[in-house]
Write a protein that holds these residues in place. Sequence first.
Motif, PDB file in Angstrom:
ATOM      1  N   ILE A  28      26.825  53.743  69.467  1.00  0.00           N
ATOM      2  CA  ILE A  28      28.264  54.009  69.528  1.00  0.00           C
ATOM      3  C   ILE A  28      28.523  55.506  69.567  1.00  0.00           C
ATOM      4  CG2 ILE A  28      30.455  53.820  68.274  1.00  0.00           C
ATOM      5  CD1 ILE A  28      29.379  51.097  67.190  1.00  0.00           C
ATOM      6  N   LEU A  29      27.932  56.247  68.638  1.00  0.00           N
ATOM      7  CA  LEU A  29      28.205  57.688  68.573  1.00  0.00           C
ATOM      8  C   LEU A  29      27.702  58.425  69.804  1.00  0.00           C
ATOM      9  CD1 LEU A  29      27.636  58.398  64.788  1.00  0.00           C
ATOM     10  CD2 LEU A  29      29.789  58.522  66.057  1.00  0.00           C
ATOM     11  N   GLU A  30      26.528  58.063  70.296  1.00  0.00           N
ATOM     12  CA  GLU A  30      26.017  58.702  71.520  1.00  0.00           C
ATOM     13  C   GLU A  30      26.986  58.493  72.674  1.00  0.00           C
ATOM     14  OE1 GLU A  30      21.205  58.199  70.685  1.00  0.00           O
ATOM     15  OE2 GLU A  30      22.262  56.696  71.880  1.00  0.00           O
ATOM     16  N   GLU A  31      27.484  57.294  72.789  1.00  0.00           N
ATOM     17  CA  GLU A  31      28.379  56.973  73.899  1.00  0.00           C
ATOM     18  C   GLU A  31      29.742  57.650  73.727  1.00  0.00           C
ATOM     19  OE1 GLU A  31      28.710  55.522  77.632  1.00  0.00           O
ATOM     20  OE2 GLU A  31      26.923  55.307  76.391  1.00  0.00           O
ATOM     21  N   LEU A  32      30.245  57.720  72.506  1.00  0.00           N
ATOM     22  CA  LEU A  32      31.523  58.405  72.281  1.00  0.00           C
ATOM     23  C   LEU A  32      31.425  59.883  72.645  1.00  0.00           C
ATOM     24  CD1 LEU A  32      32.655  56.774  68.904  1.00  0.00           C
ATOM     25  CD2 LEU A  32      33.776  56.514  71.138  1.00  0.00           C
ATOM     26  N   VAL A  33      30.318  60.518  72.288  1.00  0.00           N
ATOM     27  CA  VAL A  33      30.135  61.945  72.586  1.00  0.00           C
ATOM     28  C   VAL A  33      29.901  62.166  74.084  1.00  0.00           C
ATOM     29  CG1 VAL A  33      28.636  63.955  72.212  1.00  0.00           C
ATOM     30  CG2 VAL A  33      29.370  62.547  70.264  1.00  0.00           C
ATOM     31  N   ALA A 119      41.767  65.554  70.512  1.00  0.00           N
ATOM     32  CA  ALA A 119      42.108  65.221  69.128  1.00  0.00           C
ATOM     33  C   ALA A 119      41.835  63.751  68.819  1.00  0.00           C
ATOM     34  CB  ALA A 119      43.579  65.549  68.857  1.00  0.00           C
ATOM     35  N   VAL A 120      42.223  62.890  69.726  1.00  0.00           N
ATOM     36  CA  VAL A 120      42.015  61.455  69.507  1.00  0.00           C
ATOM     37  C   VAL A 120      40.523  61.126  69.518  1.00  0.00           C
ATOM     38  CG1 VAL A 120      42.411  59.141  70.479  1.00  0.00           C
ATOM     39  CG2 VAL A 120      44.290  60.779  70.347  1.00  0.00           C
ATOM     40  N   ARG A 121      39.785  61.660  70.485  1.00  0.00           N
ATOM     41  CA  ARG A 121      38.353  61.352  70.562  1.00  0.00           C
ATOM     42  C   ARG A 121      37.610  61.907  69.350  1.00  0.00           C
ATOM     43  NH1 ARG A 121      34.584  58.997  74.052  1.00  0.00           N
ATOM     44  NH2 ARG A 121      36.447  57.726  74.446  1.00  0.00           N
ATOM     45  N   GLU A 122      37.946  63.118  68.936  1.00  0.00           N
ATOM     46  CA  GLU A 122      37.283  63.680  67.752  1.00  0.00           C
ATOM     47  C   GLU A 122      37.568  62.820  66.523  1.00  0.00           C
ATOM     48  OE1 GLU A 122      34.815  65.804  65.398  1.00  0.00           O
ATOM     49  OE2 GLU A 122      34.925  65.859  67.579  1.00  0.00           O
ATOM     50  N   SER A 123      38.784  62.329  66.411  1.00  0.00           N
ATOM     51  CA  SER A 123      39.145  61.437  65.315  1.00  0.00           C
ATOM     52  C   SER A 123      38.330  60.147  65.375  1.00  0.00           C
ATOM     53  CB  SER A 123      40.645  61.136  65.371  1.00  0.00           C
ATOM     54  OG  SER A 123      41.008  60.231  64.372  1.00  0.00           O
ATOM     55  N   THR A 124      38.156  59.611  66.562  1.00  0.00           N
ATOM     56  CA  THR A 124      37.344  58.394  66.739  1.00  0.00           C
ATOM     57  C   THR A 124      35.904  58.658  66.325  1.00  0.00           C
ATOM     58  OG1 THR A 124      38.765  57.625  68.547  1.00  0.00           O
ATOM     59  CG2 THR A 124      36.561  56.662  68.409  1.00  0.00           C
ATOM     60  N   LYS A 129      31.445  57.986  62.535  1.00  0.00           N
ATOM     61  CA  LYS A 129      30.402  58.664  61.754  1.00  0.00           C
ATOM     62  C   LYS A 129      30.452  58.251  60.291  1.00  0.00           C
ATOM     63  CE  LYS A 129      29.385  63.062  64.007  1.00  0.00           C
ATOM     64  NZ  LYS A 129      29.557  64.524  63.896  1.00  0.00           N
ATOM     65  N   SER A 130      31.646  57.966  59.809  1.00  0.00           N
ATOM     66  CA  SER A 130      31.830  57.667  58.389  1.00  0.00           C
ATOM     67  C   SER A 130      31.501  56.220  58.014  1.00  0.00           C
ATOM     68  CB  SER A 130      33.284  57.962  57.985  1.00  0.00           C
ATOM     69  OG  SER A 130      34.160  56.942  58.446  1.00  0.00           O
ATOM     70  N   LEU A 131      31.262  55.381  58.985  1.00  0.00           N
ATOM     71  CA  LEU A 131      31.097  53.955  58.715  1.00  0.00           C
ATOM     72  C   LEU A 131      29.644  53.578  58.458  1.00  0.00           C
ATOM     73  CD1 LEU A 131      33.528  52.552  61.442  1.00  0.00           C
ATOM     74  CD2 LEU A 131      34.010  53.025  59.020  1.00  0.00           C
ATOM     75  N   SER A 132      29.425  52.817  57.412  1.00  0.00           N
ATOM     76  CA  SER A 132      28.087  52.287  57.115  1.00  0.00           C
ATOM     77  C   SER A 132      27.794  51.120  58.053  1.00  0.00           C
ATOM     78  CB  SER A 132      28.035  51.795  55.663  1.00  0.00           C
ATOM     79  OG  SER A 132      28.880  50.656  55.506  1.00  0.00           O
ATOM     80  N   ASN A 133      26.537  50.711  58.086  1.00  0.00           N
ATOM     81  CA  ASN A 133      26.167  49.548  58.895  1.00  0.00           C
ATOM     82  C   ASN A 133      26.932  48.304  58.464  1.00  0.00           C
ATOM     83  OD1 ASN A 133      24.406  50.843  60.647  1.00  0.00           O
ATOM     84  ND2 ASN A 133      22.660  50.561  59.291  1.00  0.00           N
ATOM     85  N   GLU A 134      27.145  48.172  57.167  1.00  0.00           N
ATOM     86  CA  GLU A 134      27.921  47.025  56.675  1.00  0.00           C
ATOM     87  C   GLU A 134      29.345  47.058  57.232  1.00  0.00           C
ATOM     88  OE1 GLU A 134      30.016  45.320  52.648  1.00  0.00           O
ATOM     89  OE2 GLU A 134      28.365  46.744  52.396  1.00  0.00           O
ATOM     90  N   MET A 135      29.970  48.229  57.196  1.00  0.00           N
ATOM     91  CA  MET A 135      31.338  48.360  57.712  1.00  0.00           C
ATOM     92  C   MET A 135      31.391  48.074  59.211  1.00  0.00           C
ATOM     93  SD  MET A 135      32.663  51.809  55.891  1.00  0.00           S
ATOM     94  CE  MET A 135      32.491  52.067  54.141  1.00  0.00           C
ATOM     95  N   LEU A 136      30.386  48.557  59.944  1.00  0.00           N
ATOM     96  CA  LEU A 136      30.350  48.338  61.387  1.00  0.00           C
ATOM     97  C   LEU A 136      30.256  46.855  61.742  1.00  0.00           C
ATOM     98  CD1 LEU A 136      27.985  51.246  62.439  1.00  0.00           C
ATOM     99  CD2 LEU A 136      30.393  50.993  63.090  1.00  0.00           C
ATOM    100  N   GLY A 137      29.654  46.083  60.864  1.00  0.00           N
ATOM    101  CA  GLY A 137      29.497  44.650  61.118  1.00  0.00           C
ATOM    102  C   GLY A 137      30.672  43.803  60.685  1.00  0.00           C
ATOM    103  N   ARG A 138      31.651  44.407  60.037  1.00  0.00           N
ATOM    104  CA  ARG A 138      32.800  43.623  59.580  1.00  0.00           C
ATOM    105  C   ARG A 138      33.629  43.111  60.751  1.00  0.00           C
ATOM    106  NH1 ARG A 138      34.189  47.531  54.478  1.00  0.00           N
ATOM    107  NH2 ARG A 138      32.473  46.770  53.175  1.00  0.00           N
TER     108      ARG A 138
END
Length: 172
Positions: A28-33, A119-124, A129-138
Motif C-alpha cells: 500500500i505505502l509503496e503504491e501511494l508514494v 496535502a490529501v495524498r500526504e495525509s493518506t 503508515k500509522s496503521l498496524s496489520n491488525e488495523m489494516l485487516g479490519r
Amino acid sequence: MKRSELPSTEYNPFYHNYVLAVSENATILEELVSGSDAFLGFLNELSEDKLRYAYAEGKWTLSELIVHIIDAERVFQYRALRFARGDKTPLPGFEQDDYVPASEANGRKKQDLISEYKAVRESTIQLFKSLSNEMLGRIGVASGSEMSVRALGFIISGHQAHHLRIINERYV
C-alpha cells in the motif's frame, strides 16, 4: 502486504479493476508514494490552459477529473480511518456526479490543485503508515458492501491509476 495477497472478498467487485491497476508486488505505502510521484509529474507538466479541456461533450474537464480524484481519495481515506478505528457504523456511498459540478473545479488554478492533491495524498500516506496489520485487516461496510482497510488503500491508488490511464488515452 502486497496487492497480490489481497483477497477479493475484502471489497466489492465494482472496485476490482482499481485493485488490478496496482502493481501486483507493491505494498500500500509503496503504491501511494509512487502513485503520488507519477501524478505530480503529470500535473507539473500540464499547461494551465489544458485544465478546462474535455475530450467530448458532456465529459469532465481535466480540472474536474483532478478534483474528482482528490475528493474520492478523501472519501476512501475517511472510510479507512473509520474502519481502522473499529467503527461498525455502515457508511453511505457518495454520488460523484453530484460532487463534480458542486466542486467548481473549472475555476481553480493549477497550483491550487497541486497543493490540495499533495496535502490529501500526504495525509493518506501518514494515515496508512500509522496503521498496524491488525488495523489494516479490519472490515467495515460502505455503500452496502464489506471492505477492509487494506483494500481501501489499494483502491485509493488504483482509482488514481485508472484515471491517469484515461487522461493519457483521451486528454493528452
